[in-house]
Design an enzyme around this catalytic site. Structure first.
Site, PDB file in Angstrom:
ATOM      1  CG  ASP A  42      -3.330 -61.059 -22.535  1.00  0.00           C
ATOM      2  OD1 ASP A  42      -2.104 -61.187 -22.735  1.00  0.00           O
ATOM      3  OD2 ASP A  42      -3.942 -61.661 -21.648  1.00  0.00           O
ATOM      4  CE1 TYR A  43      -5.013 -57.524 -31.901  1.00  0.00           C
ATOM      5  CE2 TYR A  43      -6.438 -59.448 -31.741  1.00  0.00           C
ATOM      6  CZ  TYR A  43      -5.997 -58.344 -32.442  1.00  0.00           C
ATOM      7  OH  TYR A  43      -6.517 -58.058 -33.670  1.00  0.00           O
TER       8      TYR A  43
END
Length: 187
Positions: A42-43
């Site tokens: 995830d970012y």
């Protein structure tokens, strides 16, 4: 023989090489043509990513049916109690169904060697934080964050430190190394 690239992904970097919204991507760190991420991170998560130039190996690493265990160090808001640990170990029920049981342990001094996150996590004087190691073999969207939220322990920081036998050790944030391999369990 396929090549594998190990990358220590910084916070707020996309797990892909381009983005139409102008966010920072892997391209800012890795200039290796024909390498593709074997799975994503995830970012707002940090840590180990595996990239390869072999499509079959990429699928084998990324596919949850191969049960390649992923290890995360998770900083949560609040004090962890035994009941919460038991819930994680049993596999909490999320909106998309129960998770498989996780391997969970409290962390201590090992997190002292982690790089500082930029920007730093929010800290509240009146609310303690604690670190957990969570190992899972599923790959649901934002699974670890949803698991800790389900037991009332919001995730403040999430760092993937291992995928199978591959470890983050020795890679500073934003750095990568290239190795030849025979498969996903090779060290």
């Amino acid at each position: 023989m396929p090549n594998i690239l190990f990358f220590n992904k910084p916070f707020q970097v996309l797990s892909q090489f381009n983005d139409d919204q102008g966010r920072e991507t892997l391209a800012a760190y890795i200039d290796m043509p024909k390498f593709y991420a074997a799975g994503r991170l995830d970012y707002d998560s940090e840590g180990l990513m595996v990239l390869t130039n072999d499509g079959q190996l990429q699928q084998q690493i990324a596919n949850p049916k191969h049960k390649l265990e992923k290890t995360y160090w998770v900083q949560v808001e609040g004090r962890v109690d035994e009941h919460q640990l038991k819930c994680l170990r049993a596999g909490p029920v999320l909106k998309d169904g129960p998770t498989k049981p996780a391997k969970v342990r409290l962390l201590g001094a090992e997190t002292k060697n982690l790089w500082p996150r930029v920007p730093p996590i929010r800290e509240r004087v009146s609310i303690p934080t604690q670190w957990l190691e969570i190992r899972i073999s599923e790959g649901r969207n934002r699974q670890v964050r949803r698991m800790t939220a389900a037991i009332n322990l919001p995730t403040l920081r999430l760092v993937r430190v291992a995928i199978g036998n591959w470890k983050l050790k020795g890679l500073n944030v934003g750095e990568w190394r290239l190795e030849q391999t025979e498969g996903p369990q090779h060290k």
